[in-house]
Design a protein around this motif. Sequence first.
Motif, short mmCIF file in Angstrom:
data_model
loop_
_atom_site.label_atom_id
_atom_site.label_comp_id
_atom_site.label_asym_id
_atom_site.label_seq_id
_atom_site.Cartn_x
_atom_site.Cartn_y
_atom_site.Cartn_z
N THR A 77 0.84 -1.20 0.00
CA THR A 77 0.00 0.00 0.00
C THR A 77 0.87 1.24 0.00
O THR A 77 1.95 1.25 0.59
N ALA A 78 0.39 2.26 -0.66
CA ALA A 78 1.09 3.55 -0.65
C ALA A 78 0.54 4.48 0.43
O ALA A 78 1.07 5.56 0.64
N THR A 79 -0.54 4.03 1.10
CA THR A 79 -1.18 4.89 2.11
C THR A 79 -1.53 4.08 3.35
O THR A 79 -2.31 3.12 3.27
N THR A 80 -0.98 4.48 4.48
CA THR A 80 -1.35 3.90 5.77
C THR A 80 -1.81 5.03 6.68
O THR A 80 -1.07 5.98 6.93
N ILE A 81 -3.05 4.93 7.15
CA ILE A 81 -3.61 5.93 8.05
C ILE A 81 -3.69 5.33 9.45
O ILE A 81 -4.20 4.21 9.63
N TRP A 82 -3.19 6.07 10.44
CA TRP A 82 -3.04 5.53 11.79
C TRP A 82 -4.12 6.09 12.71
O TRP A 82 -4.20 7.28 12.95
N THR A 83 -4.98 5.20 13.25
CA THR A 83 -6.00 5.62 14.22
C THR A 83 -5.97 4.71 15.46
O THR A 83 -6.94 4.65 16.20
N ALA A 84 -4.84 4.04 15.68
CA ALA A 84 -4.80 2.92 16.62
C ALA A 84 -4.58 3.28 18.08
O ALA A 84 -4.91 2.49 18.95
N GLY A 85 -3.97 4.41 18.37
CA GLY A 85 -3.66 4.63 19.78
C GLY A 85 -3.49 6.08 20.16
O GLY A 85 -3.22 6.94 19.31
N THR A 86 -3.66 6.35 21.46
CA THR A 86 -3.41 7.68 22.00
C THR A 86 -2.51 7.57 23.22
O THR A 86 -2.41 6.50 23.84
N ALA A 87 -1.86 8.68 23.55
CA ALA A 87 -0.99 8.73 24.72
C ALA A 87 -1.23 10.04 25.46
O ALA A 87 -1.74 11.01 24.90
#
Length: 454
Positions: free
Chosen positions: A260-270
């Motif tokens: 993939t040319a696009t990875t969108i990250w919504t997996a974690g917060t700190a």
Amino acid sequence: MINPVYQTVIVGGGFTGLFTALHLAHTYYPRSIILIDKNERFCFKPLLYEYFSGQMESFQVVPRFSNLLKGSGIIFVQDTVQSIDLQNQQVKLASKNTYQYSNLVLALGSVTSYLGVEGAKENALPFWTQQDAIAIERHLRDCLQRAVKIADPQQRQQLLTVAVVGGGPSGVEMVATLADFLPHWYSALGGNSQEIRVVLLNHSQEILNGDLNNPLRSIAESELQQRAVPIEMLMEAEVTSVRPNAVEYKRDERIETLPTATTIWTAGTATHPLIKDLAIPQAHRDKRNRIQVTKTLQLPDFPEVFVGGDCAAVEDMTLPPTAQVAYQQGATIAHNLKAITIGEELKPVKVNIRGTLLKLGLEDAAANLFNTFELMGKPAHLIRQATYLTLLPTPIHNFKATKEWLNEEIFQQHFGNQNVGKKVAQAVELVSAGVVGVLVARKLLKMLGDDEQN
């Protein structure tokens, strides 16, 4: 200790910080109010998907603080906070300016966490701010424009594959939005819309696991397959590496690769770094390093400091990181700050969850209202829009945004080249749903307002 001037400093212009300031301004608070945020604009995050997809304008979703606070008497300072000295009651900024405070409100929210995944910070795109939304839009348009010119099917497929990491509400709303509007974008360029591939990678066995929206999971799973292109859901997929051209993940004890040319990250917060750096003992922090506060939202050792939103762990309460929680906490903080100045008793925070709203496509949503009944499809979409627009920060902004939404959503989109009978029938149906949405939104606000008085 330095004698502070009688002014209240609010650090962070998210929901808790902004609504605390506005509530204070509306109650004739006798002290100066200074709101500090590094950004020029407030970001109404629940509607950031609408801004990203072009359904709503910037003034509706990311209005300038200067516009929101005009005439309120609140002093807005656009700057980055470098440190907070609790002992001397000082806030130090990157500009070298220092603000003394008699009361401090910490409303810094949280930040993106990449969970230690190799290459995630460098190669994945976060979705948190207006700048993030703009960056993702530009990146995706570039991928589509390149793909339509490439003959090699493997290279083209890589450009047309979007991976979203994280099966919480942000990930679910993101894939639903992408799967609806990306095919339209690609078709407009002359491409085959069915070549668009949207993939959700989730570490757990099911989406929305342990989330407030979990009761809507079965609806969400069904609706995700009804998008312009069906969404591929890879469950129990632990992402191990993000590269510029691929995502690696572990599944069934095997390492697999998704080109993939696009990875969108919504997996974690700190927890925000400023909260981590505060001189507060570990005994007054939770396992996520958030600050433990009293039921009146004060620091135990520094009662002149109030904390709300994602960076607060409230005594004997477990609260989701949602706008409705932040709104109610902001109202409580404002009430207690006013109570201090007039010698009244402070009140404990009371947070009532009035249900959940989940975006599931461009004109699709699911709603769990008052934990009593569920809606889906267009009516839920209209209720979600109306509810959030009613919660926008100021009456003038709320009216302008709502007027624009009603004009676009109900009238312009549905009074095209249809025959009169269909026009009337659809108008009645849509306006009725819109009115229901506004009434539900008003009921939500009234109930929230009643809670503020109790």
